[in-house]
Design a protein around this motif. Structure first.
Motif, short mmCIF file in Angstrom:
data_model
loop_
_atom_site.label_atom_id
_atom_site.label_comp_id
_atom_site.label_asym_id
_atom_site.label_seq_id
_atom_site.Cartn_x
_atom_site.Cartn_y
_atom_site.Cartn_z
N ARG A 1 2.20 13.87 -9.89
CA ARG A 1 3.25 15.12 -10.06
C ARG A 1 3.51 14.98 -11.57
N ASP A 2 3.56 14.05 -12.09
CA ASP A 2 3.97 13.89 -13.46
C ASP A 2 2.89 14.53 -14.28
N LEU A 3 1.78 14.24 -14.16
CA LEU A 3 0.55 14.59 -14.78
C LEU A 3 0.26 15.87 -14.88
N GLY A 4 0.53 16.68 -13.47
CA GLY A 4 0.47 18.02 -13.24
C GLY A 4 -1.00 18.29 -13.30
N VAL B 1 1.02 6.51 -6.67
CA VAL B 1 0.06 7.56 -7.37
C VAL B 1 0.61 8.97 -7.13
N LEU B 2 1.37 9.19 -6.00
CA LEU B 2 1.75 10.60 -6.05
C LEU B 2 2.73 11.10 -7.04
N ARG B 3 3.59 10.21 -7.27
CA ARG B 3 4.45 10.36 -8.65
C ARG B 3 3.77 10.49 -9.95
N LEU B 4 2.87 9.81 -10.06
CA LEU B 4 2.05 9.90 -11.39
C LEU B 4 1.31 11.27 -11.32
N LEU C 1 0.76 -1.34 -0.06
CA LEU C 1 -0.12 -0.03 0.01
C LEU C 1 0.97 1.36 0.02
N ARG C 2 1.98 1.23 0.64
CA ARG C 2 2.98 2.47 0.79
C ARG C 2 3.50 2.56 -0.71
N GLN C 3 4.13 1.55 -1.27
CA GLN C 3 4.52 1.48 -2.61
C GLN C 3 3.50 2.05 -3.58
N SER C 4 2.23 1.67 -3.47
CA SER C 4 0.98 2.14 -4.54
C SER C 4 0.81 3.75 -4.15
N ALA C 5 0.76 4.01 -2.94
CA ALA C 5 0.75 5.42 -2.44
C ALA C 5 1.85 6.31 -2.99
N LYS D 1 -0.66 10.77 0.64
CA LYS D 1 0.40 11.64 1.29
C LYS D 1 0.99 10.89 2.55
N GLU D 2 1.97 11.13 3.00
CA GLU D 2 2.49 10.55 4.35
C GLU D 2 1.60 10.58 5.26
#
Length: 191
Positions: A65-68, A60-63, A53-57, A91-92
């Protein structure tokens, strides 16, 4: 009535029939806007574990950010019953609430229901994309059938494999029936 007038009436009737057929067909001009919406479907079943679940989170945050900010975004947790969650919960600070939702979700994963819920959240007139994050172990529903239905409806579906550490499943070492002879259909106590 002269031959020229007959030809003109025949042509006029033909044009009128074509106009009636065109009106019955209901022509529409399809215009797509430049906006797009992206939905995240995240596996929150217990097979993912806390680390998954942490890896998924993080993904999601990386994607996100990349999508803007150009794309409308939302998230759905897939478990025994899908639920819509705020993107801020990835988020954390929000991971604790995600972990509680994971415990409540149980051991089942119904990707089909989560995809169906996510597809219903798209705003009209946007390009529609879903990103599925999970380990791929489906215990309920028919995700492949739902994916075909969504693709036919114009939804682009992407899959990103994310899984926590592998956990050993239960394994049967030996089986001893309570009786040496058993008839078909009989009830047997196992030890």
């Amino acid at each position: 009535m002269g031959p020229a007038r007959r030809r003109m009436l025949l042509a006029l009737r033909g044009v009128m029939v074509l106009l009636v057929l065109l009106a019955l067909a209901g022509p529409a001009r399809l215009v797509r806007g430049g906006a797009r919406a992206v939905g995240f479907v995240v596996d929150a079943s217990q097979s993912q574990g806390g680390e998954g679940l942490r890896q998924s989170a993080a993904e999601v945050l990386r994607l996100k950010r990349d999508l803007g900010g150009s794309a409308g975004q939302f998230a759905v947790l897939a478990g025994s019953a899908p639920r819509v969650v705020e993107l801020e919960s990835f988020k954390e600070e929000g991971l604790g609430s995600l972990m509680r939702m994971q415990e409540e979700a149980g051991g089942d994963t119904d990707y089909a229901a989560a995809l169906e819920l996510a597809a219903s959240l798209f705003p009209t007139g946007t390009g529609r994309e879903l990103i599925l994050l999970g380990d791929g172990f489906e215990t309920q529903g028919q995700a492949s059938a739902e994916a075909r239905r969504l693709a036919a409806g114009g939804v682009k579906l992407h899959a990103l494999p994310v899984a926590g550490p592998l956990v050993s499943d239960v394994r049967l070492v030996s089986l001893k029936p309570s009786r040496s002879r058993i008839q078909e259909g009989a009830t047997v106590a196992l030890t």
